[in-house]
Design a protein around this motif. Sequence first.
Motif, mmCIF file in Angstrom:
data_model
loop_
_atom_site.group_PDB
_atom_site.id
_atom_site.type_symbol
_atom_site.label_atom_id
_atom_site.label_comp_id
_atom_site.label_asym_id
_atom_site.label_seq_id
_atom_site.Cartn_x
_atom_site.Cartn_y
_atom_site.Cartn_z
ATOM 1 N N SER A 45 85.730 1.017 38.942
ATOM 2 C CA SER A 45 85.362 -0.076 39.653
ATOM 3 C C SER A 45 87.624 -0.461 39.513
ATOM 4 O O SER A 45 87.330 -1.223 38.483
ATOM 5 N N PHE A 109 85.179 -7.224 43.283
ATOM 6 C CA PHE A 109 84.613 -5.927 43.774
ATOM 7 C C PHE A 109 84.047 -4.959 42.821
ATOM 8 O O PHE A 109 82.803 -4.300 43.944
ATOM 9 N N ASN A 112 80.468 -6.635 43.378
ATOM 10 C CA ASN A 112 79.579 -6.319 43.994
ATOM 11 C C ASN A 112 78.549 -4.958 44.890
ATOM 12 O O ASN A 112 77.940 -5.188 45.954
ATOM 13 N N TRP A 113 78.259 -4.256 43.615
ATOM 14 C CA TRP A 113 77.851 -3.037 43.425
ATOM 15 C C TRP A 113 76.358 -3.616 43.955
ATOM 16 O O TRP A 113 76.128 -4.346 42.410
ATOM 17 N N GLN A 114 75.447 -3.389 44.507
ATOM 18 C CA GLN A 114 74.209 -3.599 45.147
ATOM 19 C C GLN A 114 73.220 -2.355 44.502
ATOM 20 O O GLN A 114 73.756 -1.464 45.169
ATOM 21 N N GLU A 124 77.299 -8.811 52.025
ATOM 22 C CA GLU A 124 78.711 -8.892 50.728
ATOM 23 C C GLU A 124 78.210 -10.069 49.547
ATOM 24 O O GLU A 124 77.588 -10.856 50.371
ATOM 25 N N THR A 135 76.833 -7.257 36.213
ATOM 26 C CA THR A 135 76.287 -6.681 37.741
ATOM 27 C C THR A 135 75.242 -5.258 37.353
ATOM 28 O O THR A 135 74.861 -5.049 37.916
ATOM 29 N N ASN A 156 77.778 0.020 47.859
ATOM 30 C CA ASN A 156 79.513 -1.874 47.756
ATOM 31 C C ASN A 156 79.954 -0.844 49.632
ATOM 32 O O ASN A 156 80.108 -1.103 49.777
ATOM 33 N N ALA A 161 86.777 -1.378 49.811
ATOM 34 C CA ALA A 161 85.616 -0.040 48.845
ATOM 35 C C ALA A 161 85.755 1.150 49.871
ATOM 36 O O ALA A 161 86.317 1.490 48.769
#
Length: 198
Positions: A45, A109, A112-114, A124, A135, A156, A161
């Motif tokens: 990312s 960014f 924001n990986w979930q 978000e 993260t 994301n 994205a």
Amino acid sequence: MNKYSGFSGGFSAQLQAFADEAKKDIDLSFREIVIKVGEALIRLSPVGNPELWAENAVAAQHNQEVANHNATLRSDPANVTKGGRLRKGLKVNDSMAIKGAAGYVGGRFRGNWQFTIGSPASGELETIDPNGADTLGRIIAGVGSLEAGDVAYIVNNLPYAIPLEYGHSEKQAPGGMVRITVDRFQSIVSEILARRKT
């Protein structure tokens, strides 16, 4: 009571123990695969860097040329004082402002990986995580309850994205993140399974 009934209890217990151990190993492998996929997505990312933004290209190039010019001057011993500084009047102190740099910190960014199980996350996060460690820590914590057969999601949801996935970050992520990770998926699985066999 038949002649085999005395053996069935022990054999059933051994089979159950084998099945339990096999399931545990499959669950651990699945968790490790998901962690590696998450790690790849985070690492690939891009992190916002105003100097790389198109609107700042001219300023960044100008600033680099000034720095190169001063470095060239420094390489000539006649231009340097005994203290290692450029002689008065030689150094160029001309720079152009980089827009968006004041107080800006990249890493939203990456932050924001979930990870979720069963259904993808919505919304978000406000997390700023330039190196991705927090993260990845969230993903590692989340996979603790993951079992084979579960559906795992890593998403994301930031509005940019999709543009980032398809080349918006030409310098940092020209090939995206998800597409590269999908291409590498089989090698990730093979590497983890081979390591677990040893």
